[in-house]
Scaffold this motif. Structure first.
Motif, PDB file in Angstrom:
ATOM      1  N   MET A   1       0.298  -1.611  -0.093  1.00 48.97           N
ATOM      2  CA  MET A   1      -0.064  -0.645   0.229  1.00 48.97           C
ATOM      3  C   MET A   1       0.698   1.332   0.070  1.00 48.97           C
ATOM      4  N   GLU A   2       0.706   1.933  -0.645  1.00 47.23           N
ATOM      5  CA  GLU A   2       1.304   3.887  -1.037  1.00 47.23           C
ATOM      6  C   GLU A   2       0.434   4.581  -0.691  1.00 47.23           C
ATOM      7  N   TYR A   3       1.004   5.415   0.906  1.00 46.55           N
ATOM      8  CA  TYR A   3       0.332   6.807   0.903  1.00 46.55           C
ATOM      9  C   TYR A   3       0.725   8.171   0.324  1.00 46.55           C
ATOM     10  N   ARG A   4       0.426   8.330  -0.347  1.00 44.51           N
ATOM     11  CA  ARG A   4       0.759  10.074  -0.767  1.00 44.51           C
ATOM     12  C   ARG A   4       0.787  10.736   0.073  1.00 44.51           C
ATOM     13  N   GLU A   5       1.640  11.545   0.937  1.00 44.43           N
ATOM     14  CA  GLU A   5       0.735  12.738   1.362  1.00 44.43           C
ATOM     15  C   GLU A   5       1.163  13.984   0.742  1.00 44.43           C
ATOM     16  N   GLU A   6       0.130  14.288   0.381  1.00 45.10           N
ATOM     17  CA  GLU A   6      -0.148  15.342  -0.747  1.00 45.10           C
ATOM     18  C   GLU A   6      -0.813  17.013  -0.394  1.00 45.10           C
ATOM     19  N   PRO A   7      -0.692  17.729   0.120  1.00 45.66           N
ATOM     20  CA  PRO A   7      -1.545  19.082   0.582  1.00 45.66           C
ATOM     21  C   PRO A   7      -2.317  19.141  -0.560  1.00 45.66           C
ATOM     22  N   CYS A   8      -3.659  19.348  -0.129  1.00 44.30           N
ATOM     23  CA  CYS A   8      -4.855  19.601  -0.760  1.00 44.30           C
ATOM     24  C   CYS A   8      -5.163  22.122  -1.178  1.00 44.30           C
ATOM     25  N   ARG A   9      -5.875  22.256  -2.475  1.00 43.32           N
ATOM     26  CA  ARG A   9      -6.313  23.348  -2.211  1.00 43.32           C
ATOM     27  C   ARG A   9      -7.952  24.051  -1.710  1.00 43.32           C
ATOM     28  N   SER A  10      -8.735  23.244  -1.380  1.00 41.76           N
ATOM     29  CA  SER A  10      -9.649  23.064  -0.962  1.00 41.76           C
ATOM     30  C   SER A  10     -10.139  21.653  -0.125  1.00 41.76           C
ATOM     31  N   ALA A  11     -11.458  21.628   0.311  1.00 40.42           N
ATOM     32  CA  ALA A  11     -11.891  20.738   1.613  1.00 40.42           C
ATOM     33  C   ALA A  11     -12.847  19.930   0.983  1.00 40.42           C
ATOM     34  N   LEU A  12     -13.532  21.681   1.205  1.00 43.44           N
ATOM     35  CA  LEU A  12     -15.235  21.257   0.903  1.00 43.44           C
ATOM     36  C   LEU A  12     -15.043  20.964  -0.701  1.00 43.44           C
ATOM     37  N   ASN A  13     -16.489  20.199  -1.252  1.00 43.07           N
ATOM     38  CA  ASN A  13     -16.699  20.174  -2.810  1.00 43.07           C
ATOM     39  C   ASN A  13     -18.361  20.857  -3.000  1.00 43.07           C
ATOM     40  N   ARG A  14     -18.054  20.805  -3.911  1.00 45.55           N
ATOM     41  CA  ARG A  14     -19.797  21.479  -4.276  1.00 45.55           C
ATOM     42  C   ARG A  14     -20.113  20.335  -5.272  1.00 45.55           C
ATOM     43  N   VAL A  15     -21.163  19.469  -4.777  1.00 49.53           N
ATOM     44  CA  VAL A  15     -21.748  18.289  -5.462  1.00 49.53           C
ATOM     45  C   VAL A  15     -23.450  18.554  -6.413  1.00 49.53           C
ATOM     46  N   LYS A  16     -23.056  17.757  -7.521  1.00 50.44           N
ATOM     47  CA  LYS A  16     -24.599  17.954  -8.240  1.00 50.44           C
ATOM     48  C   LYS A  16     -24.702  16.787  -8.548  1.00 50.44           C
ATOM     49  N   GLY A  17     -26.324  16.211  -8.583  1.00 55.87           N
ATOM     50  CA  GLY A  17     -27.046  15.473  -9.203  1.00 55.87           C
ATOM     51  C   GLY A  17     -26.944  14.434  -7.843  1.00 55.87           C
ATOM     52  N   MET A  18     -27.017  14.702  -6.221  1.00 57.56           N
ATOM     53  CA  MET A  18     -26.634  14.076  -5.262  1.00 57.56           C
ATOM     54  C   MET A  18     -27.304  14.311  -4.585  1.00 57.56           C
ATOM     55  N   PRO A  19     -27.985  13.703  -3.312  1.00 54.51           N
ATOM     56  CA  PRO A  19     -29.080  14.024  -2.034  1.00 54.51           C
ATOM     57  C   PRO A  19     -28.340  15.097  -1.697  1.00 54.51           C
ATOM     58  N   PHE A  20     -27.069  15.875  -1.483  1.00 59.46           N
ATOM     59  CA  PHE A  20     -26.253  16.429  -0.602  1.00 59.46           C
ATOM     60  C   PHE A  20     -25.875  17.638  -2.229  1.00 59.46           C
ATOM     61  N   GLU A  21     -25.375  18.999  -0.987  1.00 58.21           N
ATOM     62  CA  GLU A  21     -24.890  19.882  -1.797  1.00 58.21           C
ATOM     63  C   GLU A  21     -23.376  20.006  -2.088  1.00 58.21           C
ATOM     64  N   TRP A  22     -22.739  19.417  -0.800  1.00 53.60           N
ATOM     65  CA  TRP A  22     -21.930  19.436   0.222  1.00 53.60           C
ATOM     66  C   TRP A  22     -21.093  18.211   0.239  1.00 53.60           C
ATOM     67  N   SER A  23     -19.597  18.340   0.092  1.00 49.74           N
ATOM     68  CA  SER A  23     -18.899  16.474   0.248  1.00 49.74           C
ATOM     69  C   SER A  23     -17.449  16.860   0.455  1.00 49.74           C
ATOM     70  N   LEU A  24     -17.005  16.364   1.517  1.00 52.64           N
ATOM     71  CA  LEU A  24     -15.916  16.348   1.895  1.00 52.64           C
ATOM     72  C   LEU A  24     -14.907  14.606   2.055  1.00 52.64           C
ATOM     73  N   ASN A  25     -14.248  14.963   1.500  1.00 55.11           N
ATOM     74  CA  ASN A  25     -13.271  13.601   1.517  1.00 55.11           C
ATOM     75  C   ASN A  25     -11.845  13.488   1.475  1.00 55.11           C
ATOM     76  N   PRO A  26     -11.973  12.969   3.063  1.00 52.79           N
ATOM     77  CA  PRO A  26     -10.187  13.747   3.207  1.00 52.79           C
ATOM     78  C   PRO A  26      -9.034  12.610   2.764  1.00 52.79           C
ATOM     79  N   TYR A  27      -8.976  11.663   1.773  1.00 57.35           N
ATOM     80  CA  TYR A  27      -8.291  10.991   1.610  1.00 57.35           C
ATOM     81  C   TYR A  27      -8.643  10.769  -0.328  1.00 57.35           C
ATOM     82  N   THR A  28      -8.000  10.284  -1.063  1.00 64.34           N
ATOM     83  CA  THR A  28      -8.402  10.195  -2.634  1.00 64.34           C
ATOM     84  C   THR A  28      -7.813   8.766  -2.741  1.00 64.34           C
ATOM     85  N   GLY A  29      -9.461   8.024  -3.141  1.00 63.83           N
ATOM     86  CA  GLY A  29      -8.577   6.604  -3.528  1.00 63.83           C
ATOM     87  C   GLY A  29      -8.809   5.296  -1.755  1.00 63.83           C
ATOM     88  N   CYS A  30      -9.699   4.503  -2.581  1.00 69.83           N
ATOM     89  CA  CYS A  30      -9.631   3.486  -1.240  1.00 69.83           C
ATOM     90  C   CYS A  30      -9.280   2.280  -1.083  1.00 69.83           C
TER      91      CYS A  30
END
Length: 294
Positions: A1-30
């Motif tokens: 397993m590889e963990y890539r420590e990379e900073p993000c520019r934004s935390a909150l994501n505007r979402v369309k087509g879902m039952p919620f308007e904002w999302s947050l994902n502390p990681y990318t990949g699962c």
């Protein structure tokens, strides 16, 4: 397993087509590597691996809590509800080391911002303290995904996840602490986890654990997810492959007339097994600034 420590520019994501308007994902990949994961479709669209390589490299947004704090402090932020874990499980193994989800929950509580969280990770029991603290300041809802208790189906389709019964034990721990916690039978797999006896078993055990709500959804297969899932199906249940190819031919979703019977069955099972809910924490009123008499 590889963990890539990379900073993000934004935390909150505007979402369309879902039952919620904002999302947050502390990681990318699962690292859970579920064969049916809909995120594989997004990875394929972004020209990233959606096959067996998916989940072998995890991007860790090491500064996500700091960025979130700044975004929640903006005058333009209206304290809209945020979904945590819409595109990755916030309690996958990396969270044990990095504690980013825990840090973000603290920020949501401090900013009185409501949030929901969906996970398959019993590690969330570690964070009962910050969940309780946040729930006293804003609405908090947790959903545990438990599509089946059948060991063969679980091991074949959710290879990186904790046992389903351990998830239900965690539902009990959260509800006893006053956290509003439901169970999602999602996704249900036609011809496998939608068997009536299997559905009844999950609903019965979820109610016994104190789940405040129970709902279900049926598998959908977008390009990217489709290829990987059907290949896994051919390996584990080859006799079902022709039926899936027929059901999902030319489409990603089954029609409501096809999914409603099983979703309705889950609703009926949930109603039949209803029992009084444990009390859940309600947010305390926000302090009001008193006007000075002059």
């Amino acid at each position: 397993m590889e963990y890539r420590e990379e900073p993000c520019r934004s935390a909150l994501n505007r979402v369309k087509g879902m039952p919620f308007e904002w999302s947050l994902n502390p990681y990318t990949g699962c690292a859970h590597r579920c064969t049916f994961c809909y995120v594989r479709a997004f990875e394929a669209r972004a020209e990233r691996p959606s096959d067996d390589r998916y989940g072998s490299s995890i991007r860790v947004k090491v500064n996500v809590a700091d960025v979130l704090r700044r975004e929640l402090a903006r005058p333009s932020w209206k304290r809209e509800s945020v979904a945590i874990g819409a595109a990755t499980d916030p309690y996958q193994p990396a969270e044990g080391r990095y504690r980013l989800t825990r840090a973000c929950i603290r920020e949501f509580g401090a900013a009185r911002t409501p949030f929901s969280l969906i996970t398959r990770g019993p590690m969330i029991r570690r964070d009962v303290d910050v969940l309780v603290a946040a729930a006293r300041r804003a609405k908090v809802h947790v959903s545990f995904s438990v599509p089946t208790l059948d060991e063969r189906i679980w091991r074949a389709t959710e290879p990186g996840t904790a046992p389903p019964r351990r998830r239900l034990e965690t539902v009990r721990i959260l509800t006893e602490a006053g956290i509003d916690t439901g169970v999602a039978l999602a996704p249900l797999l036609p011809g496998l986890s939608d068997d009536p006896e299997l559905l009844a078993e999950v609903v019965r055990e979820a109610r016994a654990a104190g789940a405040t709500g129970i709902w279900a959804n049926v598998l959908y297969l977008r390009p990217g997810t489709r290829e990987h899932f059907l290949a896994a199906l051919d390996r584990d249940w080859p006799e079902l492959l022709p039926e899936y190819e027929r059901l999902y031919k030319g489409r990603s979703y089954l029609s409501s007339s096809e999914t409603e019977p099983v979703r309705g069955a889950v609703r009926e099972l949930a109603r039949a097994s209803w029992q009084p809910r444990r009390p859940t924490i309600e947010p305390e009123p926000e302090p009001q600034q008193l006007a000075l008499a002059v």
